[in-house]
Motif scaffolding. Structure first.
Motif, short mmCIF file in Angstrom:
data_model
loop_
_atom_site.label_atom_id
_atom_site.label_comp_id
_atom_site.label_asym_id
_atom_site.label_seq_id
_atom_site.Cartn_x
_atom_site.Cartn_y
_atom_site.Cartn_z
N GLN A 224 -15.33 28.33 28.07
CA GLN A 224 -16.58 27.76 28.58
C GLN A 224 -17.47 27.22 27.47
O GLN A 224 -18.35 26.40 27.71
CB GLN A 224 -17.34 28.83 29.38
N LEU A 225 -17.23 27.68 26.22
CA LEU A 225 -18.03 27.20 25.10
C LEU A 225 -17.78 25.73 24.82
O LEU A 225 -18.55 25.08 24.10
CB LEU A 225 -17.74 28.03 23.84
N GLU A 226 -16.70 25.19 25.37
CA GLU A 226 -16.40 23.78 25.17
C GLU A 226 -17.34 22.87 25.95
O GLU A 226 -17.27 21.64 25.83
CB GLU A 226 -14.95 23.49 25.56
N LYS A 227 -18.23 23.44 26.76
CA LYS A 227 -19.24 22.62 27.43
C LYS A 227 -20.18 21.99 26.42
O LYS A 227 -20.79 20.95 26.70
CB LYS A 227 -20.02 23.48 28.43
N ASN A 228 -20.32 22.63 25.27
CA ASN A 228 -21.08 22.03 24.18
C ASN A 228 -20.15 21.09 23.43
O ASN A 228 -19.14 21.54 22.87
CB ASN A 228 -21.61 23.12 23.24
N PRO A 229 -20.44 19.79 23.38
CA PRO A 229 -19.50 18.84 22.77
C PRO A 229 -19.24 19.07 21.29
O PRO A 229 -18.15 18.82 20.80
CB PRO A 229 -20.17 17.48 23.01
N VAL A 230 -20.24 19.57 20.57
CA VAL A 230 -20.05 19.82 19.14
C VAL A 230 -19.13 21.02 18.93
O VAL A 230 -18.21 20.99 18.11
CB VAL A 230 -21.40 20.05 18.43
N SER A 231 -19.35 22.09 19.70
CA SER A 231 -18.47 23.26 19.62
C SER A 231 -17.04 22.87 20.02
O SER A 231 -16.07 23.30 19.38
CB SER A 231 -18.97 24.37 20.55
N LYS A 232 -16.93 22.08 21.05
CA LYS A 232 -15.61 21.64 21.52
C LYS A 232 -14.88 20.87 20.42
O LYS A 232 -13.68 21.09 20.18
CB LYS A 232 -15.77 20.77 22.76
N LEU A 233 -15.58 19.98 19.75
CA LEU A 233 -14.97 19.18 18.69
C LEU A 233 -14.48 20.06 17.56
O LEU A 233 -13.33 19.93 17.10
CB LEU A 233 -15.99 18.17 18.17
N LEU A 234 -15.32 20.99 17.09
CA LEU A 234 -14.94 21.86 15.98
C LEU A 234 -13.82 22.81 16.38
O LEU A 234 -12.82 22.94 15.66
CB LEU A 234 -16.15 22.66 15.51
N PHE A 235 -13.97 23.48 17.52
CA PHE A 235 -13.00 24.50 17.93
C PHE A 235 -11.62 23.90 18.16
O PHE A 235 -10.60 24.44 17.72
CB PHE A 235 -13.47 25.22 19.18
N ARG A 236 -11.58 22.78 18.86
CA ARG A 236 -10.28 22.16 19.15
C ARG A 236 -9.64 21.59 17.90
O ARG A 236 -8.44 21.72 17.69
CB ARG A 236 -10.46 21.07 20.21
N GLN A 237 -10.44 20.94 17.09
CA GLN A 237 -9.87 20.29 15.91
C GLN A 237 -9.41 21.32 14.87
O GLN A 237 -8.46 21.07 14.13
CB GLN A 237 -10.89 19.33 15.29
N ALA A 238 -10.08 22.48 14.82
CA ALA A 238 -9.68 23.54 13.90
C ALA A 238 -8.56 24.40 14.46
O ALA A 238 -8.10 25.32 13.79
CB ALA A 238 -10.88 24.40 13.55
N GLY A 239 -8.15 24.14 15.69
CA GLY A 239 -7.05 24.88 16.28
C GLY A 239 -7.41 26.26 16.79
O GLY A 239 -6.54 27.12 16.94
N PHE A 240 -8.72 26.50 17.05
CA PHE A 240 -9.12 27.78 17.61
C PHE A 240 -8.44 27.96 18.98
O PHE A 240 -8.08 26.99 19.64
CB PHE A 240 -10.63 27.87 17.76
#
Length: 411
Positions: A224-240
């Motif tokens: 659900q934290l991916e609702k924030n676009p900045v968090s989504k960008l960092l988390f997905r791109q870093a492979g979290f």
């Protein structure tokens, strides 16, 4: 149109500059800390004297070199620190002064200025991350880097932005008790979760806490934290690694989607193969009352460690909720944060032992900023631990480790 955009950008830049200057002046008045410096970590000189907080460093450590550990911390204090090439390397630096400090509450005007600085920092992160990560994403899409390279670069970029923006906007003061491992083992890392700021603080301090030879950590997070676009960008791109869970408030029971666990195991296996560690928050969610202690601990980290045949290592956070509380919001009653990396490598035989050890060790630091008594830690070490990654002679003797066992630990 171009003139309009230029004026808006200039106004924003001027506002950010004024906020930054105001925050830095306030920090200097309140705690005589921060300007810029090449390293966030203040290291002990070879003379063995207690290091003082360096001018311009928001991150300092209480390590000593060649000192005698206090009785309450001798089993924990076997960290090895490294310096930049210009200075001789420091070895066996011991955090021998982990002691409780009186809590300094901010005055109303200090609280207001600290809140302004924190908001400016978060805003700057929301700008810096997209500007630095989007070009990397494009390079990956065009085939100029592999997925593993993309994840490493994204995580390093996030840490760089968090670290340097905290130098520029020092709204908090961080004391770190570091542990550097020359050859760190692939591990499951666990830490308490007390504030929305936790991720920023850990990103900013990771390099100084665990050293240059550290294995990068992929964090297991709520999707659900991916609702924030900045968090989504960092988390997905870093492979979290995301875990599906029904939306809930802090303190409410978690309703996990068990179908996501299979993907968690698959992603964890790939992360280990690519040279990453896994980070899990055993409380399962944001703790609504961190000042009262930890929430009930879930056994997910133990289960993952058992299935993957990896050890567990611990971190602890204190004071972050004084800046941004889960229930009270940005009330900013304090600005001193403590971080602790424990040197021991744990292999638990069952989930009850894991929950008990994590609660006792981490909760004590979270509440008091100190380590548990030596006798209590010794019993946990004997029951569940391989010892420490780089044990001193005193700690190896105290935990009953032989020379052969101590050598095996560092492998």
């Amino acid at each position: 149109m171009a003139t309009f955009c230029s004026k808006r950008f200039s106004s924003f830049a001027l506002t950010l500059f004024l906020l930054t200057s105001l925050t830095r002046i306030t920090a200097a008045f309140m705690h005589s800390a921060p300007a810029t410096k090449k390293s966030l970590l203040t290291r002990s000189p070879l003379t063995g004297e207690r290091p003082k907080a360096a001018q311009g460093s928001f991150f300092r450590t209480s390590s000593r070199v060649g000192s005698t550990p206090s009785p309450s911390t001798s089993l924990l204090d076997n960290s090895t620190t490294k310096t930049t090439p210009e200075t001789p390397p420091l070895t066996n630096a011991e955090s021998s002064d982990i002691s409780a400090e009186p809590v300094a509450r901010l005055k109303p005007w200090q609280s207001t200025l600290t809140r302004i600085g924190m908001i400016a920092y978060i805003a700057a992160m929301c700008i810096a991350l997209p500007l630095t990560l989007l070009p990397q994403k494009l390079a990956y899409k065009l085939g100029y880097m592999t997925e593993s390279e993309k994840e490493r670069l994204a995580l390093s970029t996030g840490q760089f932005c968090a670290r340097w923006l905290l130098r520029l906007i020092p709204f908090c003061r961080i004391t770190g008790y570091a542990h550097h491992q020359p050859i760190p083992p692939a591990s499951i890392w666990v830490c308490n979760h007390a504030s929305m700021l936790d991720v920023f603080v850990l990103l900013a301090a990771d390099k100084q806490l665990r050293g240059r030879t550290r294995r990068r950590i992929k964090i297991v997070y709520w999707k659900q934290l991916e609702k924030n676009p900045v968090s989504k960008l960092l988390f997905r791109q870093a492979g979290f690694i995301p875990v599906e869970m029904a939306a809930n408030k802090a303190g409410e029971d978690n309703a996990y989607d068990k179908r996501s666990f299979k993907q968690l195991l698959k992603s964890s296996k790939k992360a280990f193969a690519d040279g990453f560690d896994i980070g899990i928050l055993p409380e399962g969610q944001l703790n609504p009352t961190p000042e009262k202690g930890l929430m009930p601990v879930f056994s997910g980290a133990f289960t993952l460690a058992r299935i993957s045949k990896r050890p567990v290592q611990m971190m602890a956070l204190k004071g972050v909720h004084d800046l941004w509380h889960p229930e009270k919001g940005m009330h900013c009653v304090g600005r001193h944060i403590k971080l602790r990396v424990y040197p021991h490598i744990w292999r638990f035989s069952n989930s009850a032992n894991f929950a008990d050890a994590f609660t006792q060790v981490v909760e004590n630091f979270t509440l008091h900023g100190t380590d548990i008594p030596e006798e209590k830690m010794a019993s946990y070490i004997v029951q569940n631990s391989l010892g420490s990654a780089a044990p001193t002679k005193s700690s190896a003797k105290s935990s009953g480790a032989t020379k052969k066992e101590s050598n095996d630990i560092s492998k």
